[in-house]
Design a protein around this motif. Structure first.
Motif, PDB file in Angstrom:
ATOM      1  N   PRO A 163     -20.458  19.086 -13.068  1.00 57.52           N
ATOM      2  CA  PRO A 163     -21.375  18.090 -13.644  1.00 57.52           C
ATOM      3  C   PRO A 163     -22.166  18.639 -14.834  1.00 57.52           C
ATOM      4  O   PRO A 163     -22.379  17.924 -15.820  1.00 57.52           O
ATOM      5  CB  PRO A 163     -22.303  17.726 -12.487  1.00 57.52           C
ATOM      6  CG  PRO A 163     -21.574  18.103 -11.251  1.00 57.52           C
ATOM      7  CD  PRO A 163     -20.686  19.267 -11.633  1.00 57.52           C
ATOM      8  N   ALA A 164     -22.573  19.895 -14.754  1.00 63.29           N
ATOM      9  CA  ALA A 164     -23.320  20.489 -15.871  1.00 63.29           C
ATOM     10  C   ALA A 164     -22.443  20.582 -17.114  1.00 63.29           C
ATOM     11  O   ALA A 164     -22.898  20.288 -18.234  1.00 63.29           O
ATOM     12  CB  ALA A 164     -23.850  21.874 -15.484  1.00 63.29           C
ATOM     13  N   GLU A 165     -21.183  20.973 -16.960  1.00 67.15           N
ATOM     14  CA  GLU A 165     -20.279  21.071 -18.107  1.00 67.15           C
ATOM     15  C   GLU A 165     -19.953  19.689 -18.681  1.00 67.15           C
ATOM     16  O   GLU A 165     -19.861  19.515 -19.899  1.00 67.15           O
ATOM     17  CB  GLU A 165     -19.002  21.813 -17.727  1.00 67.15           C
ATOM     18  CG  GLU A 165     -19.205  23.298 -17.485  1.00 67.15           C
ATOM     19  CD  GLU A 165     -19.761  24.026 -18.696  1.00 67.15           C
ATOM     20  OE1 GLU A 165     -19.043  24.171 -19.699  1.00 67.15           O
ATOM     21  OE2 GLU A 165     -20.937  24.431 -18.650  1.00 67.15           O
ATOM     22  N   LEU A 166     -19.781  18.691 -17.824  1.00 67.58           N
ATOM     23  CA  LEU A 166     -19.511  17.331 -18.316  1.00 67.58           C
ATOM     24  C   LEU A 166     -20.747  16.737 -18.988  1.00 67.58           C
ATOM     25  O   LEU A 166     -20.625  15.990 -19.966  1.00 67.58           O
ATOM     26  CB  LEU A 166     -19.000  16.438 -17.185  1.00 67.58           C
ATOM     27  CG  LEU A 166     -17.650  16.861 -16.596  1.00 67.58           C
ATOM     28  CD1 LEU A 166     -17.241  15.918 -15.469  1.00 67.58           C
ATOM     29  CD2 LEU A 166     -16.561  16.940 -17.645  1.00 67.58           C
ATOM     30  N   ASP A 167     -21.950  17.081 -18.486  1.00 68.48           N
ATOM     31  CA  ASP A 167     -23.185  16.677 -19.175  1.00 68.48           C
ATOM     32  C   ASP A 167     -23.237  17.311 -20.563  1.00 68.48           C
ATOM     33  O   ASP A 167     -23.605  16.662 -21.551  1.00 68.48           O
ATOM     34  CB  ASP A 167     -24.422  17.119 -18.390  1.00 68.48           C
ATOM     35  CG  ASP A 167     -24.828  16.149 -17.297  1.00 68.48           C
ATOM     36  OD1 ASP A 167     -24.438  14.962 -17.366  1.00 68.48           O
ATOM     37  OD2 ASP A 167     -25.542  16.582 -16.366  1.00 68.48           O
ATOM     38  N   LYS A 168     -22.868  18.597 -20.637  1.00 67.71           N
ATOM     39  CA  LYS A 168     -22.858  19.298 -21.924  1.00 67.71           C
ATOM     40  C   LYS A 168     -21.852  18.635 -22.869  1.00 67.71           C
ATOM     41  O   LYS A 168     -22.152  18.399 -24.046  1.00 67.71           O
ATOM     42  CB  LYS A 168     -22.533  20.783 -21.731  1.00 67.71           C
ATOM     43  CG  LYS A 168     -22.542  21.576 -23.012  1.00 67.71           C
ATOM     44  CD  LYS A 168     -22.564  23.084 -22.801  1.00 67.71           C
ATOM     45  CE  LYS A 168     -21.368  23.611 -22.101  1.00 67.71           C
ATOM     46  NZ  LYS A 168     -21.361  25.102 -22.008  1.00 67.71           N
ATOM     47  N   MET A 169     -20.665  18.304 -22.364  1.00 68.89           N
ATOM     48  CA  MET A 169     -19.665  17.624 -23.196  1.00 68.89           C
ATOM     49  C   MET A 169     -20.196  16.279 -23.685  1.00 68.89           C
ATOM     50  O   MET A 169     -19.983  15.908 -24.844  1.00 68.89           O
ATOM     51  CB  MET A 169     -18.365  17.407 -22.414  1.00 68.89           C
ATOM     52  CG  MET A 169     -17.532  18.661 -22.244  1.00 68.89           C
ATOM     53  SD  MET A 169     -16.068  18.398 -21.222  1.00 68.89           S
ATOM     54  CE  MET A 169     -15.072  17.318 -22.255  1.00 68.89           C
ATOM     55  N   THR A 170     -20.893  15.550 -22.827  1.00 68.89           N
ATOM     56  CA  THR A 170     -21.477  14.263 -23.210  1.00 68.89           C
ATOM     57  C   THR A 170     -22.474  14.454 -24.343  1.00 68.89           C
ATOM     58  O   THR A 170     -22.450  13.716 -25.339  1.00 68.89           O
ATOM     59  CB  THR A 170     -22.147  13.595 -21.993  1.00 68.89           C
ATOM     60  OG1 THR A 170     -21.133  13.299 -21.026  1.00 68.89           O
ATOM     61  CG2 THR A 170     -22.877  12.319 -22.382  1.00 68.89           C
TER      62      THR A 170
END
Length: 188
Positions: free
Chosen positions: A57-64
């Protein structure tokens, strides 16, 4: 003579790492998706799983955050992609629900164990899901943690690790887009 060899060695370029290539998976909406579908946009590709408690989730938040920031400057030329490494549990409806919390243009991809393993091999991604994992089981999946930047030709550009900030990713994307446009003479 040694000095000349050292100068030659220092200026030699070795090309891009062999990351990416042919794969065949299915989107969370049930449509076929191959490496050809990465062409035409700048893609950010991440391998993870929906039951991940924190890192994914942290990496997908960063990608967002990266996509939102980069779109302000460059427009809608980015395709964020999530590829599950947990094919037993991450079925299309589950991936779709999971991605609702992130950028709306995310494409979630899944396949059976063999297709997942083949895609991971192309991107040099490690994952620990056993081929016979119980879909009702309570287990974690160990996996590589990288976001892969692919150019509009579907070619690998850079891999960003967990410690790379969103700001650093955006900076690299901006530099890369500028170089790519200069080299190719075209915009996406």
């Amino acid at each position: 003579m040694l000095e000349e060899r050292e100068k030659e060695r220092a200026t030699r370029q070795y090309g891009r790492p062999n990351v990416g290539g042919p794969f065949s998976l299915t989107t969370h909406e049930g449509k076929p998706f191959t490496e050809k579908d990465l062409e035409g946009k700048w893609s950010l590709v991440y391998f993870g799983f929906a039951n991940c408690p924190d890192i994914c989730p942290a990496e997908l938040d960063k990608m967002t955050s990266v996509v939102n920031t980069a779109q302000k400057e460059h427009g809608d030329i980015f395709l964020p992609v999530f590829i599950t490494v947990d094919p037993s549990r991450d079925l299309p409806h589950r991936i779709g629900r999971y991605l609702e919390d992130f950028h709306p243009s995310f494409v979630g991809l899944y396949g059976d164990y063999d297709a997942t393993k083949a895609a991971c091999k192309k991107y040099r991604v490690y994952f620990s899901t056993p081929p016979n994992a119980d879909p009702n089981g309570d287990y974690l999946v160990d996996h590589s943690i990288f976001v892969y930047l692919m150019d509009p030709n579907g070619q690998f550009v850079e891999a960003f690790g967990q410690a790379t900030s969103a700001e650093d990713v955006v900076t690299k994307i901006n530099e890369t887009i500028q170089e790519w446009e200069k080299e190719t003479g075209r915009k996406v």
